[in-house]
Design a protein around this motif. Structure first.
Motif, PDB file in Angstrom:
ATOM      1  N   VAL A   6      50.124  43.817  30.887  1.00 16.54           N
ATOM      2  CA  VAL A   6      49.433  42.013  31.332  1.00 16.54           C
ATOM      3  C   VAL A   6      47.890  42.291  30.745  1.00 16.54           C
ATOM      4  CG1 VAL A   6      48.517  40.209  33.078  1.00 16.54           C
ATOM      5  CG2 VAL A   6      50.922  42.097  33.305  1.00 16.54           C
ATOM      6  N   SER A   7      47.204  41.552  30.010  1.00 13.86           N
ATOM      7  CA  SER A   7      46.271  41.020  29.464  1.00 13.86           C
ATOM      8  C   SER A   7      45.426  39.564  29.813  1.00 13.86           C
ATOM      9  CB  SER A   7      46.140  41.270  27.592  1.00 13.86           C
ATOM     10  OG  SER A   7      46.808  42.319  27.292  1.00 13.86           O
ATOM     11  N   TYR A   8      44.461  39.456  30.294  1.00 15.75           N
ATOM     12  CA  TYR A   8      43.741  38.446  30.563  1.00 15.75           C
ATOM     13  C   TYR A   8      42.393  37.586  29.686  1.00 15.75           C
ATOM     14  CZ  TYR A   8      46.114  38.786  35.442  1.00 15.75           C
ATOM     15  OH  TYR A   8      47.075  39.134  36.534  1.00 15.75           O
ATOM     16  N   PHE A   9      42.598  37.034  29.776  1.00 18.62           N
ATOM     17  CA  PHE A   9      41.991  36.419  28.703  1.00 18.62           C
ATOM     18  C   PHE A   9      40.787  35.087  29.104  1.00 18.62           C
ATOM     19  CE2 PHE A   9      44.423  37.732  26.299  1.00 18.62           C
ATOM     20  CZ  PHE A   9      44.188  39.379  25.440  1.00 18.62           C
ATOM     21  N   GLU A  10      39.291  35.311  29.463  1.00 17.76           N
ATOM     22  CA  GLU A  10      39.438  33.773  30.275  1.00 17.76           C
ATOM     23  C   GLU A  10      38.086  33.286  29.688  1.00 17.76           C
ATOM     24  OE1 GLU A  10      35.918  35.098  33.175  1.00 17.76           O
ATOM     25  OE2 GLU A  10      37.421  35.686  33.698  1.00 17.76           O
ATOM     26  N   HIS A  11      38.089  31.761  29.412  1.00 13.95           N
ATOM     27  CA  HIS A  11      36.594  31.421  28.897  1.00 13.95           C
ATOM     28  C   HIS A  11      36.048  30.523  29.497  1.00 13.95           C
ATOM     29  CE1 HIS A  11      34.210  29.061  25.558  1.00 13.95           C
ATOM     30  NE2 HIS A  11      34.566  28.052  26.019  1.00 13.95           N
ATOM     31  N   ARG A  12      34.658  30.572  30.220  1.00 17.38           N
ATOM     32  CA  ARG A  12      34.143  29.811  31.197  1.00 17.38           C
ATOM     33  C   ARG A  12      32.718  29.768  31.009  1.00 17.38           C
ATOM     34  NH1 ARG A  12      34.837  32.482  37.281  1.00 17.38           N
ATOM     35  NH2 ARG A  12      34.168  34.312  37.082  1.00 17.38           N
ATOM     36  N   ASN A  13      32.779  28.845  31.824  1.00 14.16           N
ATOM     37  CA  ASN A  13      30.926  28.866  32.958  1.00 14.16           C
ATOM     38  C   ASN A  13      31.025  29.097  34.325  1.00 14.16           C
ATOM     39  OD1 ASN A  13      30.092  28.629  30.114  1.00 14.16           O
ATOM     40  ND2 ASN A  13      30.446  26.642  29.954  1.00 14.16           N
ATOM     41  N   PRO A  15      29.896  28.537  38.305  1.00  9.94           N
ATOM     42  CA  PRO A  15      29.248  28.046  38.990  1.00  9.94           C
ATOM     43  C   PRO A  15      27.746  29.165  38.789  1.00  9.94           C
ATOM     44  CG  PRO A  15      31.327  27.429  39.881  1.00  9.94           C
ATOM     45  CD  PRO A  15      31.749  28.678  38.745  1.00  9.94           C
ATOM     46  N   ARG A  16      26.849  28.911  39.155  1.00  8.72           N
ATOM     47  CA  ARG A  16      26.095  29.813  39.257  1.00  8.72           C
ATOM     48  C   ARG A  16      26.046  30.216  41.097  1.00  8.72           C
ATOM     49  NH1 ARG A  16      19.411  26.684  38.470  1.00  8.72           N
ATOM     50  NH2 ARG A  16      20.229  26.827  36.835  1.00  8.72           N
ATOM     51  N   GLY A  17      25.781  31.524  40.786  1.00 16.52           N
ATOM     52  CA  GLY A  17      25.547  32.424  42.018  1.00 16.52           C
ATOM     53  C   GLY A  17      27.111  32.943  42.518  1.00 16.52           C
ATOM     54  N   SER A  18      28.250  32.226  41.692  1.00 13.05           N
ATOM     55  CA  SER A  18      29.880  32.693  41.951  1.00 13.05           C
ATOM     56  C   SER A  18      29.538  34.791  41.339  1.00 13.05           C
ATOM     57  CB  SER A  18      30.467  31.655  41.215  1.00 13.05           C
ATOM     58  OG  SER A  18      31.408  32.023  41.161  1.00 13.05           O
ATOM     59  N   ASN A  19      30.567  35.174  42.485  1.00 13.75           N
ATOM     60  CA  ASN A  19      31.060  35.940  41.888  1.00 13.75           C
ATOM     61  C   ASN A  19      32.418  36.455  41.875  1.00 13.75           C
ATOM     62  OD1 ASN A  19      31.467  35.886  44.805  1.00 13.75           O
ATOM     63  ND2 ASN A  19      30.662  37.856  45.500  1.00 13.75           N
ATOM     64  N   VAL A  20      33.415  35.152  42.099  1.00 10.58           N
ATOM     65  CA  VAL A  20      34.852  35.198  41.553  1.00 10.58           C
ATOM     66  C   VAL A  20      35.240  35.341  40.309  1.00 10.58           C
ATOM     67  CG1 VAL A  20      37.103  33.665  42.611  1.00 10.58           C
ATOM     68  CG2 VAL A  20      34.560  33.456  43.830  1.00 10.58           C
ATOM     69  N   PRO A  21      35.931  36.791  40.524  1.00  9.86           N
ATOM     70  CA  PRO A  21      36.817  37.037  38.960  1.00  9.86           C
ATOM     71  C   PRO A  21      37.594  36.280  38.818  1.00  9.86           C
ATOM     72  CG  PRO A  21      37.025  38.905  40.596  1.00  9.86           C
ATOM     73  CD  PRO A  21      36.501  37.560  41.775  1.00  9.86           C
ATOM     74  N   GLY A  22      37.486  35.439  36.544  1.00  5.01           N
ATOM     75  CA  GLY A  22      38.764  34.767  36.546  1.00  5.01           C
ATOM     76  C   GLY A  22      39.565  34.498  36.852  1.00  5.01           C
ATOM     77  N   ARG A  23      40.540  35.959  37.316  1.00  8.28           N
ATOM     78  CA  ARG A  23      41.554  35.934  37.579  1.00  8.28           C
ATOM     79  C   ARG A  23      42.159  35.240  39.237  1.00  8.28           C
ATOM     80  NH1 ARG A  23      43.511  41.821  36.134  1.00  8.28           N
ATOM     81  NH2 ARG A  23      42.215  41.386  34.699  1.00  8.28           N
ATOM     82  N   ASP A  24      41.149  35.163  39.839  1.00 11.40           N
ATOM     83  CA  ASP A  24      41.139  35.061  41.488  1.00 11.40           C
ATOM     84  C   ASP A  24      41.267  33.267  41.899  1.00 11.40           C
ATOM     85  OD1 ASP A  24      42.221  37.985  41.743  1.00 11.40           O
ATOM     86  OD2 ASP A  24      40.137  38.370  42.405  1.00 11.40           O
ATOM     87  N   VAL A 206      45.615  32.455  38.440  1.00 13.58           N
ATOM     88  CA  VAL A 206      46.169  33.210  37.156  1.00 13.58           C
ATOM     89  C   VAL A 206      46.820  34.470  37.519  1.00 13.58           C
ATOM     90  CG1 VAL A 206      44.215  34.353  35.763  1.00 13.58           C
ATOM     91  CG2 VAL A 206      46.592  33.970  34.769  1.00 13.58           C
ATOM     92  N   GLU A 207      46.422  35.790  37.995  1.00 12.78           N
ATOM     93  CA  GLU A 207      47.028  36.736  38.733  1.00 12.78           C
ATOM     94  C   GLU A 207      48.556  36.241  39.776  1.00 12.78           C
ATOM     95  OE1 GLU A 207      45.330  41.153  39.587  1.00 12.78           O
ATOM     96  OE2 GLU A 207      44.810  39.404  41.243  1.00 12.78           O
ATOM     97  N   ASP A 208      48.190  35.626  40.753  1.00  6.51           N
ATOM     98  CA  ASP A 208      49.658  34.605  41.320  1.00  6.51           C
ATOM     99  C   ASP A 208      50.522  34.653  40.475  1.00  6.51           C
ATOM    100  OD1 ASP A 208      48.496  35.705  43.557  1.00  6.51           O
ATOM    101  OD2 ASP A 208      48.976  34.337  44.541  1.00  6.51           O
ATOM    102  N   MET A 209      50.181  33.858  39.242  1.00  8.44           N
ATOM    103  CA  MET A 209      50.981  32.983  38.239  1.00  8.44           C
ATOM    104  C   MET A 209      51.673  33.884  37.660  1.00  8.44           C
ATOM    105  SD  MET A 209      51.775  29.826  39.360  1.00  8.44           S
ATOM    106  CE  MET A 209      52.691  29.493  37.161  1.00  8.44           C
TER     107      MET A 209
END
Length: 339
Positions: A6-13, A15-24, A206-209
């Motif tokens: 499995v490989s994950y790729f993300e493109h996002r901005n 939110p300020r102060g957010s520490n949630v990983p993209g896959r979550d 995306v991790e669950d999917m």
């Protein structure tokens, strides 16, 4: 995903102060929910809550439909294969908030519309129907006495340990739910699907999917993982309805060099796509909090619905990014096989 890797790729901005990983992060997956609903249909039929071939008119809790002979010709399989003759949307939907069009569409409104509806001349003909899947999810919940989320946990997310997938979110999950945006950059409210939950109400990460799509691949393996419910595989093959082979939930994409099962989804602020190739063991999931709709397009859609517009048509076009990713994954599989 290619051959279990499995490989994950993300493109996002973020939110300020957010520490949630993209896959979550959680996204509305829209009509990919229909695949989950079809799996639930197979599971509930296996446990004798419903019958795939029993006419809908025979379900006692659908009393408003009993007088209409049309419903004696329709089964749950017709709903799951989009061959029931039902329109894409009910003609009596009149949203108070055009940005959240399903929120105030109730059980009473749905049954009122269905009680006098007659699509007998289109039974067996493919016509993509959100209404049909809304009715299917509603019937499964009534038959089992469970909410949709309870069925989801019992048959899919519980066994697969998918902790970020549901319709109604916990306080912790809401903190990870991405905001949705239109193509113009406008932030829009999340959709409340109400009685149409089974048509497009699920939120997931995306991790669950990836767990979900990998489970679909594993369900086809010669040495099947016993943790994967066998009713996953039950919708990987077509069924015969009115003399034609139809897939339930998934859509078959046939190309000269390959074929794979796919589905996509879209709400007003989100776009999603998933597909898997059983021969090569490749799969892709794309989740985005961006939708290609515009206020102008939505206004046209709502005006058509309010004027009782109904028109047969396909589901959303295959996501070209998803098709490209599937092609790249197949190329990777071919390169690995030639080493």
């Amino acid at each position: 995903m290619n051959q279990g890797e499995v490989s994950y790729f993300e493109h996002r901005n973020a939110p300020r102060g957010s520490n949630v990983p993209g896959r979550d992060m959680l996204y509305e997956i829209g009509s990919i929910t229909k695949v989950f609903t079809t799996i639930l249909l197979k599971a509930c039929a296996q446990d004798d809550y419903v019958s795939l071939e029993k006419p809908i008119s025979e379900y006692e809790y659908l009393e408003p439909l009993h007088h209409n002979p049309y419903w004696s010709k329709i089964t749950l399989q017709h709903l799951a294969a989009h061959t029931s003759g039902l329109p894409r949307m009910p003609a009596n939907i009149k949203p108070r908030n055009r940005l959240n069009p399903f929120a105030d569409y109730t059980e009473e409104l749905m049954l009122s519309f269905l009680s006098d509806y007659n699509g007998e001349d289109r039974i067996g003909t493919y016509e993509y129907s959100n209404l049909g899947f809304g009715l299917l999810g509603y019937i499964l919940c009534r038959a089992t006495g469970c909410t949709y989320d309870e069925l989801l946990h019992k048959y899919i997310t519980g066994p697969l340990h998918m902790t970020s997938t549901s319709i109604h979110l916990s306080a912790e999950q809401k903190k990870r739910l991405a905001a949705g945006f239109t193509s113009t950059g406008r932030r829009v409210p999340h959709w409340d699907l109400s009685v149409h939950e089974g048509a497009g109400g699920i939120k997931s990460s995306v991790e669950d999917m990836m767990i979900f799509i990998q489970s679909n691949l594993t369900a086809n393996a010669s040495q099947q993982n016993t943790a994967i419910p066998h009713y996953f595989q039950a919708i990987h093959s077509p069924v015969s309805l009115n003399g034609t082979d139809r897939y339930l939930g998934w859509v078959l994409e046939k190309q000269p060099e390959c074929e794979y099962l796919w589905h996509n989804g879209g709400t007003y602020g989100f776009t999603s796509y998933t597909a898997f190739d059983r021969q090569t063991g490749t799969a892709v999931v794309v989740l985005s909090n961006y939708c290609f709709a515009s206020m102008y397009i939505l206004d046209i859609l709502v005006s058509q619905l309010l004027s009782k517009w109904r028109k047969s048509g396909p589901m959303m076009p295959v996501d070209e990014i998803g098709k490209q990713l599937m092609s790249e994954l197949r190329n990777l599989h071919g390169s690995a096989s030639n080493r």
